[in-house]
Design a protein around this motif. Sequence first.
Motif, PDB file in Angstrom:
ATOM      1  N   TRP A 201      45.461  48.872  34.392  1.00 20.68           N
ATOM      2  CA  TRP A 201      44.351  48.065  34.840  1.00 20.68           C
ATOM      3  C   TRP A 201      43.118  48.014  33.888  1.00 20.68           C
ATOM      4  O   TRP A 201      42.888  48.761  32.933  1.00 20.68           O
ATOM      5  N   CYS A 202      42.344  46.925  34.005  1.00 18.02           N
ATOM      6  CA  CYS A 202      41.060  46.666  33.102  1.00 18.02           C
ATOM      7  C   CYS A 202      40.048  47.809  33.321  1.00 18.02           C
ATOM      8  O   CYS A 202      40.007  48.488  34.355  1.00 18.02           O
ATOM      9  N   ALA A 203      39.330  47.716  32.235  1.00 14.58           N
ATOM     10  CA  ALA A 203      38.116  48.642  32.426  1.00 14.58           C
ATOM     11  C   ALA A 203      37.275  48.322  33.612  1.00 14.58           C
ATOM     12  O   ALA A 203      37.114  47.262  33.702  1.00 14.58           O
TER      13      ALA A 203
ATOM     14  N   GLY B 261      51.413  41.663  42.058  1.00 18.31           N
ATOM     15  CA  GLY B 261      49.909  41.601  41.802  1.00 18.31           C
ATOM     16  C   GLY B 261      49.381  42.551  41.182  1.00 18.31           C
ATOM     17  O   GLY B 261      50.096  43.781  40.624  1.00 18.31           O
ATOM     18  N   CYS B 262      48.112  42.671  40.557  1.00 18.10           N
ATOM     19  CA  CYS B 262      47.601  43.898  39.802  1.00 18.10           C
ATOM     20  C   CYS B 262      47.700  45.134  40.636  1.00 18.10           C
ATOM     21  O   CYS B 262      48.231  46.143  40.319  1.00 18.10           O
ATOM     22  N   TRP B 263      47.461  44.920  41.698  1.00 16.95           N
ATOM     23  CA  TRP B 263      47.393  46.140  42.861  1.00 16.95           C
ATOM     24  C   TRP B 263      48.729  46.493  43.152  1.00 16.95           C
ATOM     25  O   TRP B 263      49.219  47.537  43.356  1.00 16.95           O
TER      26      TRP B 263
ATOM     27  N   THR C 149      36.857  45.895  43.083  1.00 18.66           N
ATOM     28  CA  THR C 149      36.097  45.293  42.079  1.00 18.66           C
ATOM     29  C   THR C 149      37.466  44.469  41.162  1.00 18.66           C
ATOM     30  O   THR C 149      38.385  45.102  40.949  1.00 18.66           O
ATOM     31  N   CYS C 150      37.083  43.213  40.671  1.00 21.30           N
ATOM     32  CA  CYS C 150      37.759  42.545  39.517  1.00 21.30           C
ATOM     33  C   CYS C 150      36.853  42.094  38.720  1.00 21.30           C
ATOM     34  O   CYS C 150      36.500  40.902  38.750  1.00 21.30           O
ATOM     35  N   PRO C 151      36.120  42.988  37.686  1.00 22.92           N
ATOM     36  CA  PRO C 151      35.317  42.495  36.796  1.00 22.92           C
ATOM     37  C   PRO C 151      35.831  41.578  35.875  1.00 22.92           C
ATOM     38  O   PRO C 151      34.998  40.501  35.406  1.00 22.92           O
TER      39      PRO C 151
END
Lengths: 71, 279
Positions: free
Chosen positions: B20-22, B54-56, B203-205
């Motif tokens: 996952w992203c920062a 999905g990401c999750w 969060t999904c920055p």
Amino acid sequence: MNKTDKEVKIHIDEALCKRCGFCIEFCNTKVYEADQDGLPLIKNLEECTNCRLCELRCPDFAIRVEVVNNE
Amino acid sequence: MAVKLNYREYFKEEALPLMWCAGCGNGILLRAITDALADLEIPPHQVVVSTGIGCWGKADDYMTTHAFHGSHGRALAFATGIKLGNPDLHVIALMGDGDALAIGGNHFIHAARRNIDITAIISNNFTYGMTGGQYSPTTPLSYKTTTSPVGVAEPAFDVCGLAEECGANYVARSTVYHVTQLKRFIAAAIQKKGFNVVEAINTCPTHFGRRNIPGDTVEMMKYIKDIGMPRSRFEKLDEEEKNKYLLTGELVNRERPDFLSVYREINPAASESGRGEGK
Ligand SMILES: Cc1ncc(C[n+]2csc(CCOP(=O)(O)OP(=O)(O)O)c2C)c(N)n1
Ligand code: SF4
Ligand code: SF4
Ligand code: SF4
């Protein structure tokens, strides 16, 4: 020693840290400071209350807060 | 003396670093789930995690429990089959807001209506993270996404309200900022029989944050910290103000009979099949 009279050790895995800044921003006692790259540096360990929230809120499992002398 | 279990029993440390992203809160939610399982001392082999896409939905890659990585929107359909096939297992469905409420909305409604013994943990980051930030059924009104460049014109689903209306036994909402509360709700949901929902505001920055919240990953986290509001403060707001916040806390905790109990009553032969009684 620190606020809890326990010896706390904080380990940061620099390779896992993605520099999100959460630990630096959300530590109530401002234990961390960012280096130029955004990596958290442990600046005020004596202020650490051993709440471990930084460890639980690190999205990348990069922080370990340990009590060294817990008699 | 029994050795206390540690989250590492449930977490695949060797799979680090996370994909996952920062500043993506998925890792925080994953830690809360593995911590909750350790607190409950449920052996990993008695847990099945069912995910969609999905990401999750990638969270199962990092867990030592059994896992079924299914198709988009169908985590609850697979979870239902797993639970009916072996009621002794603890079945946990991990879904994004798109996964659970857009493509998977129908499964969600009926799993709650049935009150089948499954724990649904929904990461609500208000967008489709994995596919580049399209709007989802939970994107707040007027917020910008790739598919609503001037702002979304639809009101958002109240995930917990929907779960309650449809019949879920336990419904709670927290955020990835409020980690200790989040872990507590997850543990309560896993322990309780019936269809139990924990909505984790996340969060999904990278997509949601970039288009809607000026600043960095920290500002994204502050945003979700501030929109979650406990009932004591939420009730004091006027109706218009309420739309800007999300009520947090244990919102439903009731004792409707779960699907398997009802089914066994109606069809006594089902209890004689040699299967366990479940939790
Ligand atoms: C049947 C099907 N339709 C569409 C897709 C494309 N798709 C993959 S993930 C996704 C949405 C993910 O959003 P969400 O469930 O909110 O999870 P997040 O990535 O934000 O964690 C979509 C539409 C797919 N994989 N399968
Ligand atoms: S919270 Fe974790 S990933 Fe974020 S800056 Fe701190 S150590 Fe790095
Ligand atoms: S354990 Fe608590 S007080 Fe200590 S550094 Fe982490 S957040 Fe700060
Ligand atoms: S796109 Fe969003 S949801 Fe997906 S990993 Fe990145 S921050 Fe997380």
